[in-house]
Write an enzyme that holds these catalytic residues in place. Structure first.
Site, PDB file in Angstrom:
ATOM      1  N   ASP A 154       0.690  -1.060  -0.123  1.00 30.30           N
ATOM      2  CA  ASP A 154       0.087   0.248   0.313  1.00 30.30           C
ATOM      3  C   ASP A 154       0.821   1.113   0.297  1.00 30.30           C
ATOM      4  OD1 ASP A 154      -1.648  -2.208   0.521  1.00 30.30           O
ATOM      5  OD2 ASP A 154      -2.699  -1.353   1.842  1.00 30.30           O
ATOM      6  N   LYS A 206      -7.309   3.679  -2.355  1.00 30.84           N
ATOM      7  CA  LYS A 206      -7.330   3.292  -1.051  1.00 30.84           C
ATOM      8  C   LYS A 206      -8.203   4.900  -0.265  1.00 30.84           C
ATOM      9  CE  LYS A 206      -4.883   1.868   3.476  1.00 30.84           C
ATOM     10  NZ  LYS A 206      -3.272   1.535   3.803  1.00 30.84           N
ATOM     11  N   LYS A 255     -10.802   0.155  -1.126  1.00 29.43           N
ATOM     12  CA  LYS A 255      -9.450   0.244   0.149  1.00 29.43           C
ATOM     13  C   LYS A 255     -10.599   1.010   0.991  1.00 29.43           C
ATOM     14  CE  LYS A 255      -6.466  -1.396   2.960  1.00 29.43           C
ATOM     15  NZ  LYS A 255      -4.577  -1.668   3.534  1.00 29.43           N
TER      16      LYS A 255
END
Length: 220
Positions: A92, A154, A184
């Site tokens: 990430d 995300k 996400k």
């Protein structure tokens, strides 16, 4: 509201521990708890890799350029490479939010592409820090992530003072990337109702630190 069973909801979850004071014993406990709860993955700081213990079906995720995104692209790429070498299945990464604010979307895309090319066979999520962005900036960040070859966008690091995930941001992100990328939602999701609202808005993964409490709110 959609009703999800405990097991169904758990499979959305990256069970997360990114506090600076985290210890290896806590990471080991995180993995054990994720296995017990049926979470999809754990997400830990790169210094905590490799994660010892039986992973079973639980994926190992980590972060890159975290939490500010103010790292040179070659440093992010090297960090991601090392993380994958140390056993991470997913990374990430945080974008340079300032570059996006300046309107330099090309620099944001190049930054993401540098990490993508460094870990071509691993899943890449791009943290855009949606609470600090306008709607137009959210759309631009999502398009840059898609163009650069990311797998997910995300919402948040969970560390920015502007806040974490919102239903509105998740919905906009999902509308922008369609079914081509995952979304996400992470940051501030503390209840079952919060989690389901994010999923209904289009989230396909959730970043949770209080996973057990959220799952305990599932209808019996």
């Amino acid at each position: 509201m959609t009703d999800l069973s405990r097991a169904q909801l758990a499979h959305y979850v990256d069970h997360t521990l990114l506090k600076p004071e985290a210890t290896r014993a806590q990471v080991e406990a995180l993995l054990n708890e994720a296995t017990e709860l049926g979470a999809y993955a754990i997400c830990v700081s790169p210094k905590m890799l490799p994660v010892e213990g039986d992973h079973g079906s639980v994926k190992i995720a980590t972060v890159c350029g975290f939490p500010s995104g103010k790292h040179k692209s070659e440093i992010k790429a090297a960090e991601a490479t090392r993380a994958v070498d140390d056993g991470a299945h997913e990374v990430d990464m945080v974008i340079d939010i300032g570059a996006l604010k300046e309107g330099d979307v090309a620099a944001v895309e190049a930054d993401i592409r540098a990490v993508r090319e460094a870990i071509p066979h691993s899943l890449l999520k791009v943290i855009i820090e949606s609470a600090a962005l306008t709607d137009d900036e959210i759309v631009a960040a999502c398009r840059a992530a898609e163009s650069a070859g990311a797998d997910f966008v995300k919402t948040s690091t969970g560390f920015h003072p502007s806040g974490g995930a919102s239903v509105e941001a998740v919905r906009l992100m999902a509308q922008t990337v369609g079914d081509r990328l995952g979304v996400k939602a992470s940051g501030g999701i503390r209840t079952y109702d919060d989690a389901v609202a994010m999923i209904e808005a289009g989230a396909t993964r959730l970043g949770l630190s209080g996973t057990a409490d959220v799952l305990d709110g599932c209808p019996s």
